[in-house]
Design an enzyme around this catalytic site. Structure first.
Site, PDB file in Angstrom:
ATOM      1  N   PRO A 137       0.916  -1.592  -0.320  1.00 27.33           N
ATOM      2  CG  PRO A 137      -0.420  -1.650   2.413  1.00 27.33           C
ATOM      3  CD  PRO A 137       1.153  -1.885   1.216  1.00 27.33           C
ATOM      4  CD  GLU A 138       3.789   2.092  -3.661  1.00 23.61           C
ATOM      5  OE1 GLU A 138       4.065   3.426  -4.255  1.00 23.61           O
ATOM      6  OE2 GLU A 138       4.221   1.300  -4.460  1.00 23.61           O
TER       7      GLU A 138
END
Length: 282
Positions: free
Chosen positions: A2-3
């Site tokens: 997750p960015e």
DNA sequence: TGTTATGTTGCCAT
DNA sequence: TATGGCAACATAAC
């Protein structure tokens, strides 16, 4: 995984589903360490009875204020997932924590690799924890002028520099490679050698890539899913990540993409579109 | 069956 | 201070 786009996708859904709900109970599963050093019973006593306010995002961090002096600070690291499920749904695989909310829904935290954390902090401590982060890449403070001044005299590769969350908050391995490709900058370029034109291209590329990935609800390469258990649609739009290691051609020039390791991270480039500057020192 | 890779970050050594 | 390596962990792919 997750960015920024993925965390923002999570935030938007949680905002709709949990804002204003009261925590009625907490269930810990196999890894109580998910709440950090805090004793699980202390965590429970602190949060039960509190109301969740609208979740916020800062870089890759999610924060959920609780009335009126506490904040849940969440980082998903590699494999963390937040899920919204009906109460009494069976625990999902790798579930570590369930917050039971009024209205018969649960906010679950699951994490295969157990790197992520969901901390309960005093509001001031939460602010302090996030204060080290650089500017939000989609806000006005993130400009080519900022990037040039921050990178001045830095010899580290531009990719490593951009992955430093104190420089800019929210970029990870996927979007950094995509942005450098789109800006036609080689990841090994020393950060301090960026020209003003390159810095401007880079800022534009970062903004464009993060915006479009967020619109597509993130990149599901292997495991990301939103709190409804749905994947994002951005993987099909990646130009280098996930293509270079398969030797696929560049979508811009047709040259075979290349894959190498930089600081332990897989790095994807087009050797034709992204060229290292001629070094002044030989 | 072993080796290597995986999207992150913080700690430690240099 | 800047930089680089590695650990934390579980699994999949070769």
């Amino acid at each position: 995984m997750p960015e920024l786009p993925e965390v923002e996708t999570v935030r938007r859904i949680l905002s709709k589903e949990i804002t204003g709900k009261q925590i009625t109970g907490v269930t810990f599963r196999d890894f109580p360490g998910v709440v950090g050093d805090m004793d699980p019973e202390v965590f429970r006593a602190m949060v039960v009875g509190r109301t969740l306010e609208a979740p916020l995002r800062r870089g890759k961090y999610l924060s959920i204020p609780l009335d009126d002096d506490l904040t849940l600070v969440i980082h998903l690291r590699m494999t963390g997932r937040m899920l919204v499920l009906p109460a009494n749904t069976e625990p999902v695989r790798f579930e570590h924590l369930a917050l039971h909310l009024d209205g018969d829904i649960d906010l679950r935290y699951a994490d295969q690799r157990k790197f992520g954390r969901l901390l309960c902090l005093e509001h001031e401590a939460a602010v302090a924890a996030l204060a080290k982060l650089g500017p939000e890449p989609l806000e006005r403070a993130f400009t080519s002028r900022y990037l040039i001044s921050k990178s001045s005299r830095r010899t580290a590769p531009i990719k490593n520099f951009l992955l430093d969350q104190r420089v800019v908050a929210g970029l990870g391995n996927i979007y950094v490679d995509e942005a450098l490709f789109q800006a036609r900058i080689h990841p090994l370029t020393p950060a301090g050698e960026l020209s003003t034109e390159e810095a401007a291209r880079l800022v534009r590329a970062i903004r464009r890539i993060l915006r479009s990935a967020t619109e597509r609800q993130g990149t599901t390469f292997s495991s990301f899913e939103n709190p409804y258990g749905e994947g994002g649609a951005n993987a099909d739009f990646l130009r280098v990540y996930g293509r270079a290691n398969r030797g696929l051609p560049c979508t811009r020039c047709g040259t075979s993409l290349e894959w190498f390791k930089l600081g332990g991270r897989g790095t994807s480039v087009c050797p034709n579109c992204q060229q290292l500057p001629i070094s002044g020192t030989g």
